[in-house]
Motif scaffolding. Sequence first.
Motif: not given
Lengths: 265, 75
Positions: A226-245
């Motif tokens: 795993y690669y940790p992503i520093t920062g307060h929040i990471l915003v993911l665009k739903y249109a670019e997602l393949k699936n969500l768990n």
Amino acid sequence: MSIALSTLVLFFLLIPGILFRRFYYTEEFSREYFKETFFAIFIATILPSLFFQFLWYFSAKFIGFHVDLYTLGDIVSSNPSEGSFQNLENSAVGVLVYNLSMFLVASFSGYLIKRLVRSRRWDRKFKFFRFQNSWHYILKGEFFDFPRTEIILEEDHVEDIEFVFIDAVLELNGNAYLYDGILVDYELSSDGGLETISITNAQRRNLFDDSEISKNGKKKDNSSKYYPITGHILVLKYAELKNLNFTYYTLDFDKNEELIPRLVK
Amino acid sequence: MSNNKEQIDKRNISFWNTDSPLTSRRVSIILNSPKDSKKLADAVRALRHNEHSTIKLSKETKDRIHAEAEKLKSA
């Protein structure tokens, strides 16, 4: 018949329904107000309008006020008489109070009924009351209370869910990555779909670096992948997602009074 | 902190508050602290690998949770 005037009067008669709907679809369900088809909006506006118009007409009669339907009909006719306008002018204050009180009660009714439906959880128990914002029910775990759902919480309640952990698969430059983190926010798009999800304490790994399963069925540690992503929040665009768990957690205390996450069950 | 279920560990809805937040008040306080927030996420990841991992909260966060719980109880 004056088309402009009759349209205006029709719109005026529909105002209680428009206000009822506007105040029913507020806050988390406000996008739903604009989402439905024109026909659905028309029907959903006419019915409450008719209800409030009838209620006010007969209530006014009951307390001794006369609502002159002839005047109303005459005004929208092809050849309105001057007397009807004179009558309207003479009763202007009464007409104003009659309509403003109706608009106020219609607005307040929509606001209160929505609160009643949500606080009594009728939208979870009965499909009739269900709001169309399906993402709301998924992201907050409220779908557990749907009668038709196959997964039920036997020990916990929906209110016991303290946070939601997200795994999202995203494709970047031909590689699939798995992102995970704690859900902290989401945005809906104008059509009621999901626009973005925001996670905190995010990390990612290549989807190929899955955990190996040992012979005893346990997952082997792959945390180094795993690669940790520093920062307060990471915003993911739903249109670019393949699936969500989605995984729903609560917190318990262990014997040393330390908190420990636990899946709701 | 007590083991009792208090309002601080629930996402209750009421007549005047029908939009429940995404996290409980307790988790919201934990997430406000970058260190404790990381501990929470790490504990979840450990749990997913069948490991027992508790969250040792900082004193500041514990105090804030305690103060918030007291506030909610007296409200």
